[in-house]
Design a protein around this motif. Structure first.
Motif, PDB file in Angstrom:
ATOM      1  N   GLU A  92       0.844  -1.192   0.000  1.00 16.89           N
ATOM      2  CA  GLU A  92       0.000   0.000   0.000  1.00 16.89           C
ATOM      3  C   GLU A  92       0.884   1.250   0.000  1.00 16.89           C
ATOM      4  O   GLU A  92       1.811   1.369   0.795  1.00 16.89           O
ATOM      5  CB  GLU A  92      -0.911   0.005   1.222  1.00 16.89           C
ATOM      6  CG  GLU A  92      -1.838   1.208   1.317  1.00 16.89           C
ATOM      7  CD  GLU A  92      -2.680   1.361   0.061  1.00 16.89           C
ATOM      8  OE1 GLU A  92      -2.482   2.357  -0.659  1.00 16.89           O
ATOM      9  OE2 GLU A  92      -3.507   0.472  -0.211  1.00 16.89           O
ATOM     10  N   THR A  93       0.584   2.182  -0.903  1.00 12.70           N
ATOM     11  CA  THR A  93       1.398   3.399  -1.033  1.00 12.70           C
ATOM     12  C   THR A  93       0.664   4.645  -0.556  1.00 12.70           C
ATOM     13  O   THR A  93       1.173   5.754  -0.723  1.00 12.70           O
ATOM     14  CB  THR A  93       1.815   3.592  -2.506  1.00 12.70           C
ATOM     15  OG1 THR A  93       0.641   3.656  -3.335  1.00 12.70           O
ATOM     16  CG2 THR A  93       2.688   2.439  -2.971  1.00 12.70           C
ATOM     17  N   LYS A  94      -0.499   4.472   0.027  1.00  9.62           N
ATOM     18  CA  LYS A  94      -1.285   5.618   0.492  1.00  9.62           C
ATOM     19  C   LYS A  94      -0.520   6.429   1.529  1.00  9.62           C
ATOM     20  O   LYS A  94       0.030   5.886   2.483  1.00  9.62           O
ATOM     21  CB  LYS A  94      -2.610   5.125   1.085  1.00  9.62           C
ATOM     22  CG  LYS A  94      -3.510   6.235   1.610  1.00  9.62           C
ATOM     23  CD  LYS A  94      -4.755   5.676   2.287  1.00  9.62           C
ATOM     24  CE  LYS A  94      -4.423   5.006   3.602  1.00  9.62           C
ATOM     25  NZ  LYS A  94      -5.630   4.629   4.360  1.00  9.62           N
ATOM     26  N   ASN A  95      -0.490   7.743   1.328  1.00  9.30           N
ATOM     27  CA  ASN A  95       0.096   8.680   2.292  1.00  9.30           C
ATOM     28  C   ASN A  95       1.573   8.402   2.557  1.00  9.30           C
ATOM     29  O   ASN A  95       2.070   8.647   3.638  1.00  9.30           O
ATOM     30  CB  ASN A  95      -0.687   8.651   3.614  1.00  9.30           C
ATOM     31  CG  ASN A  95      -0.581   9.970   4.361  1.00  9.30           C
ATOM     32  OD1 ASN A  95      -0.365  11.021   3.760  1.00  9.30           O
ATOM     33  ND2 ASN A  95      -0.728   9.923   5.665  1.00  9.30           N
ATOM     34  N   LYS A  96       2.275   7.875   1.548  1.00  9.92           N
ATOM     35  CA  LYS A  96       3.706   7.602   1.666  1.00  9.92           C
ATOM     36  C   LYS A  96       4.459   8.526   0.707  1.00  9.92           C
ATOM     37  O   LYS A  96       3.992   8.834  -0.384  1.00  9.92           O
ATOM     38  CB  LYS A  96       4.017   6.149   1.286  1.00  9.92           C
ATOM     39  CG  LYS A  96       3.360   5.095   2.175  1.00  9.92           C
ATOM     40  CD  LYS A  96       4.088   4.966   3.490  1.00  9.92           C
ATOM     41  CE  LYS A  96       3.704   3.695   4.238  1.00  9.92           C
ATOM     42  NZ  LYS A  96       2.257   3.542   4.464  1.00  9.92           N
ATOM     43  N   THR A  97       5.654   8.965   1.132  1.00 11.47           N
ATOM     44  CA  THR A  97       6.508   9.720   0.218  1.00 11.47           C
ATOM     45  C   THR A  97       7.154   8.751  -0.766  1.00 11.47           C
ATOM     46  O   THR A  97       7.154   7.537  -0.561  1.00 11.47           O
ATOM     47  CB  THR A  97       7.610  10.471   0.982  1.00 11.47           C
ATOM     48  OG1 THR A  97       8.497   9.514   1.577  1.00 11.47           O
ATOM     49  CG2 THR A  97       7.004  11.363   2.066  1.00 11.47           C
ATOM     50  N   PHE A  98       7.725   9.306  -1.842  1.00 12.08           N
ATOM     51  CA  PHE A  98       8.374   8.454  -2.834  1.00 12.08           C
ATOM     52  C   PHE A  98       9.561   7.709  -2.217  1.00 12.08           C
ATOM     53  O   PHE A  98       9.840   6.564  -2.574  1.00 12.08           O
ATOM     54  CB  PHE A  98       8.849   9.292  -4.027  1.00 12.08           C
ATOM     55  CG  PHE A  98       7.717   9.856  -4.847  1.00 12.08           C
ATOM     56  CD1 PHE A  98       6.836   9.024  -5.512  1.00 12.08           C
ATOM     57  CD2 PHE A  98       7.531  11.225  -4.944  1.00 12.08           C
ATOM     58  CE1 PHE A  98       5.794   9.535  -6.270  1.00 12.08           C
ATOM     59  CE2 PHE A  98       6.500  11.751  -5.706  1.00 12.08           C
ATOM     60  CZ  PHE A  98       5.616  10.904  -6.357  1.00 12.08           C
ATOM     61  N   VAL A  99      10.261   8.336  -1.292  1.00 17.89           N
ATOM     62  CA  VAL A  99      11.392   7.687  -0.633  1.00 17.89           C
ATOM     63  C   VAL A  99      10.902   6.550   0.257  1.00 17.89           C
ATOM     64  O   VAL A  99      11.500   5.467   0.296  1.00 17.89           O
ATOM     65  CB  VAL A  99      12.196   8.716   0.186  1.00 17.89           C
ATOM     66  CG1 VAL A  99      13.278   8.018   1.003  1.00 17.89           C
ATOM     67  CG2 VAL A  99      12.812   9.758  -0.734  1.00 17.89           C
ATOM     68  N   GLU A 100       9.803   6.769   0.976  1.00 19.37           N
ATOM     69  CA  GLU A 100       9.246   5.707   1.828  1.00 19.37           C
ATOM     70  C   GLU A 100       8.777   4.511   0.995  1.00 19.37           C
ATOM     71  O   GLU A 100       8.965   3.352   1.388  1.00 19.37           O
ATOM     72  CB  GLU A 100       8.081   6.258   2.655  1.00 19.37           C
ATOM     73  CG  GLU A 100       8.506   7.231   3.740  1.00 19.37           C
ATOM     74  CD  GLU A 100       7.322   7.951   4.382  1.00 19.37           C
ATOM     75  OE1 GLU A 100       7.493   8.477   5.498  1.00 19.37           O
ATOM     76  OE2 GLU A 100       6.237   8.002   3.760  1.00 19.37           O
ATOM     77  N   ILE A 101       8.197   4.784  -0.143  1.00 21.60           N
ATOM     78  CA  ILE A 101       7.771   3.697  -1.030  1.00 21.60           C
ATOM     79  C   ILE A 101       8.989   2.925  -1.527  1.00 21.60           C
ATOM     80  O   ILE A 101       8.975   1.691  -1.597  1.00 21.60           O
ATOM     81  CB  ILE A 101       6.961   4.260  -2.215  1.00 21.60           C
ATOM     82  CG1 ILE A 101       5.654   4.876  -1.716  1.00 21.60           C
ATOM     83  CG2 ILE A 101       6.668   3.166  -3.238  1.00 21.60           C
ATOM     84  CD1 ILE A 101       4.904   5.666  -2.763  1.00 21.60           C
TER      85      ILE A 101
END
Length: 526
Positions: A466-475
């Motif tokens: 799940e990529t909701k509410n994540k920054t590109f670095v966190e993903i």
């Protein structure tokens, strides 16, 4: 510069959703994305008139009447060349967004729409079927570019808690485009023989509005900072798109992503495919983009009239029923857009493909049983509506959003080339192969689409986080952990226990260095 949108119940969206963000999302989607949906459906209503025009043109040139097979082939070329143009456009995305930027590409490619509109609009006056075909090809090129660049642009200007909401706005306008073509194609409006050139050339109107408004808005802040190294322009753009929030924190997040890149240069498709650090992201983009087209949605649209006719709907009313399905598309798109930030990407994609799979199997069952059970005809209509709704809730727009979210700045254009080209190739393949599949397998052909839907839903459930509410670095870190776990599992095998080592991902996803950003306009590039 960027006023907050006032909502009755302020939440995460209302705290960052500015009029500037909404305006850009609506302008780009209205002037670019909507044209894709419009051009998909616009040739259905005037099909008989276009064929008559082709026939009359050939008679006036050669003095002979075209046979039915040649006429069908010529019209099929008119329809399918749109997908070929889309493939060509998708292959140009990487070069265009690197040279002109995200907004710059949307603005500069508007000229394609005006050229195509003139060709198709004056084709009847000039007695030239070739002008219609070339015009369709050029609109396909524009749509191939827009389907990748608009989600990329919106994904980069949106704050992390709004990427899903803004990322699905283009899919809503694609549905609006289909609905508009169906509505304007009614006999009471522009569905008469003398009006079909005007119906095809109306694409210039929304593009003209976009061209008048979009140049006043800034370029993508990520493009300005990471690729152009222009800190001053980045700050100006963020101030335009944000309100009452700390842009310092967001710029530092972009700088963190910039430091994680081994190079700020944009990767080619070949370099992307060879980069082992993003192999799971590439595979995910391949699966969801191919699955979006092989889900059978195009085949369903192609045979909607036949299914409605078998259900006993009078022939004169089928066109209005088809317009009703276009309205269902818009409703489904709105549901997905306003729930994605609450539910997340995974539930919409998994749920959408699952609904489509069940309904595809339902169509097969209803077509087999409708001879002995007349009420099954209405079940088939319900399944058609279910497939359309399921597609628009998630699979219609989320794959383009995921392509933006799963990759860092240097990889993103190449990823859109891969996803977009596979999307258009699959689109063309379904249109070409489905008639033969339907002839050989009959009602059972829809089970193929059901299987594809269930496979894609299972893959997303098992492998895409799940990529909701994540920054590109966190993903990127989530995929780095997945890669590390897989390497560990591969090394922990008989005979390899004593040699367990985790390889360092040099310059890859998740590799960051400490650093700071000085917000000094003097450090900005010109």
């Amino acid at each position: 510069m960027a006023e907050e949108v006032l909502l009755t119940s302020p939440g995460k969206i209302s705290s960052y959703l500015t009029r500037s963000l909404l305006a850009v999302a609506f302008i780009t989607s209205f002037g670019s994305s909507m044209l894709y949906g419009y051009n998909l459906a616009v040739v259905n209503s005037p099909a008989a008139y276009i064929k008559n025009f082709y026939n009359r043109s050939v008679v006036s040139r050669n003095g002979t009447i075209m046979d039915e097979e040649s006429l069908t082939l010529m019209y099929s070329l008119t329809v399918s060349i749109f997908a070929i143009g889309g493939l060509v456009g998708s292959l140009m995305v990487g070069v265009l967004v690197t040279r002109f930027g995200r907004k710059g590409t949307v603005v500069n490619t508007s000229v394609l729409v005006f050229v195509a509109s003139l060709l198709m609009g004056f084709s009847k006056v000039c007695g030239s079927p070739e002008m219609v075909i070339v015009g369709r090809f050029i609109t396909g090129i524009h749509s191939g570019i827009s389907l990748s660049v608009v989600p990329m642009y919106l994904g980069e200007i949106a704050p992390k808690n709004l990427r899903g909401f803004l990322g699905l706005v283009p899919s809503i306008f694609i549905c609006v485009g289909v609905f508009s073509a169906q509505l304007l194609g009614l006999h009471e409006l522009l569905g008469k023989e003398e009006h079909w050139p005007l119906l095809l050339s109306l694409v210039a109107v929304p593009t003209f509005i976009q061209l008048m408004l979009l140049p006043w808005f800034p370029e993508s802040p990520r493009y300005l900072l990471i690729e152009k190294h222009n800190v001053h322009a980045t700050i100006t753009a963020l101030k335009w798109y944000r309100s009452k929030c700390n842009i310092q924190e967001e710029i530092e997040e972009m700088q963190e992503e910039q430091r994680s890149l081994s190079s700020s240069d944009t990767l080619s498709v070949w370099q992307l495919l060879l980069d082992k650090s993003v192999r799971w992201q590439v595979l995910s983009v391949v699966v969801i983009n191919i699955g979006m087209q092989l889900s059978g949605i195009d085949a369903i649209w192609f045979y909607t009239n036949d299914i409605f006719e078998n259900a006993g709907i009078p022939a004169g009313e089928i066109q209005y029923t088809t317009v009703g399905t276009g309205a269902i598309e818009i409703i489904g798109g709105l549901i997905g857009c306003f729930t994605i930030e609450k539910l997340g990407r995974r539930p919409l994609v998994i749920g959408g493909f699952t609904i489509m799979g069940v309904c595809c199997a339902g169509i097969t069952l209803s077509l087999i049983l409708q001879v002995s059970l007349p009420f099954m005809r209405y079940v088939s209509v319900t399944c058609v509506v279910g497939i359309i709704a399921g597609f628009c809730i998630g699979p219609a727009g989320v794959p383009f959003l995921m392509t933006a979210e799963l990759f860092k700045q240097s990889h993103r254009p190449a990823a859109y080339i891969v996803g977009g080209s596979l999307n258009w190739i699959s689109n063309f393949t379904v249109g070409f192969v489905f008639p033969f599949l339907q002839m050989s397998a009959g009602a059972y052909c829809y089970l193929v689409f059901a299987a594809v839907c269930f496979v894609v839903a299972t893959y997303v459930y098992a492998f895409i986080p799940e990529t909701k509410n994540k920054t590109f670095v966190e993903i990127s870190r989530m995929f780095s952990k997945k890669e590390a776990v897989l390497e560990t599992q591969a090394l922990v095998a008989p005979g390899h226990v004593d040699t367990l080592k985790l390889r360092k991902m040099n310059g890859g996803y998740g590799t960051l260095e400490n650093g700071s950003l000085e917000l000094d306009s003097s450090s900005s590039a010109p």
